[in-house]
Scaffold this active site. Structure first.
Site, mmCIF file in Angstrom:
data_model
loop_
_atom_site.group_PDB
_atom_site.id
_atom_site.type_symbol
_atom_site.label_atom_id
_atom_site.label_comp_id
_atom_site.label_asym_id
_atom_site.label_seq_id
_atom_site.Cartn_x
_atom_site.Cartn_y
_atom_site.Cartn_z
ATOM 1 N N HIS A 83 0.684 -1.424 0.163
ATOM 2 C CA HIS A 83 0.006 0.206 0.163
ATOM 3 C C HIS A 83 1.196 1.304 -0.076
ATOM 4 C CE1 HIS A 83 -2.815 2.890 1.930
ATOM 5 N NE2 HIS A 83 -3.654 2.595 0.700
ATOM 6 N N CYS A 112 -0.129 0.131 9.798
ATOM 7 C CA CYS A 112 -0.598 1.177 9.342
ATOM 8 C C CYS A 112 -1.535 2.077 8.464
ATOM 9 C CB CYS A 112 0.597 1.804 8.220
ATOM 10 S SG CYS A 112 2.081 2.269 8.846
ATOM 11 N N HIS A 113 -2.791 1.009 8.054
ATOM 12 C CA HIS A 113 -4.391 1.255 7.414
ATOM 13 C C HIS A 113 -5.085 -0.527 7.990
ATOM 14 C CE1 HIS A 113 -1.675 4.185 5.141
ATOM 15 N NE2 HIS A 113 -2.299 4.997 5.751
ATOM 16 N N GLY A 114 -4.020 -1.308 8.444
ATOM 17 C CA GLY A 114 -4.681 -2.328 8.345
ATOM 18 C C GLY A 114 -4.689 -3.557 7.399
#
Ligand code: FES
Length: 149
Positions: A83, A112-114
């Protein structure tokens, strides 16, 4: 950049070792037999189970198999989320963590964003990370040494 060697002598199941290659962390993980078996069961939960997306960047030909590796028990992967480049955390244990999918068989979780990845670095569906983690070019120099690069 120069190739680097990883010594895998004496590695135990669930053990991870790391080297730096071209400024990136490269992980070797020795998978348990249960983790290897699980890789063939979760295709339906993965965004790109056969690593067909951009194989030239993410998966060398000798790793285009269900293990994404040369030897089933050893995963060699660049430890960077596809990502925005955070470093995922290895999560080998099932259960305890509420942020992990049910029946989590082990894998990697990006803080960070799963984004979640399986034990072959394959990204689960509907996660921010678009692609599987990169398998770097590598070869076995012997049973206990891997050359990355
Ligand atoms: Fe890993 Fe965003 S950088 S989920």
């Amino acid at each position: 950049g120069a190739a680097v060697e990883i010594d895998i002598a004496g590695m135990q199941p669930d053990e991870m070792r790391m080297v730096e290659w071209r400024g990136k962390p490269v992980w070797v993980v020795r998978r348990t037999p249960e983790q290897v078996a699980e890789l063939s069961k979760i295709d339906g939960e993965l965004a790109d189970p056969d690593s067909l997306r951009d194989p030239a960047q993410f998966t060398p030909p000798y790793a285009q198999n269900q293990w994404r590796s040369i030897k089933p028990e050893y995963l060699v992967v660049v430890g960077i989320c596809t990502h925005l480049g955070c470093s995922p955390t290895a999560k080998f244990e099932s259960g305890a963590q509420p942020s992990l999918p049910n029946n989590w068989p082990g894998g990697f979780l990006c803080p960070c964003h799963g984004s979640t990845f399986d034990m072959a670095g394959r990204v689960f569906k509907n996660k921010p990370a678009p692609d599987n983690m990169e398998v770097p070019p590598h070869m076995y120099l012997s049973d206990t040494k891997i050359l990355v690069g």
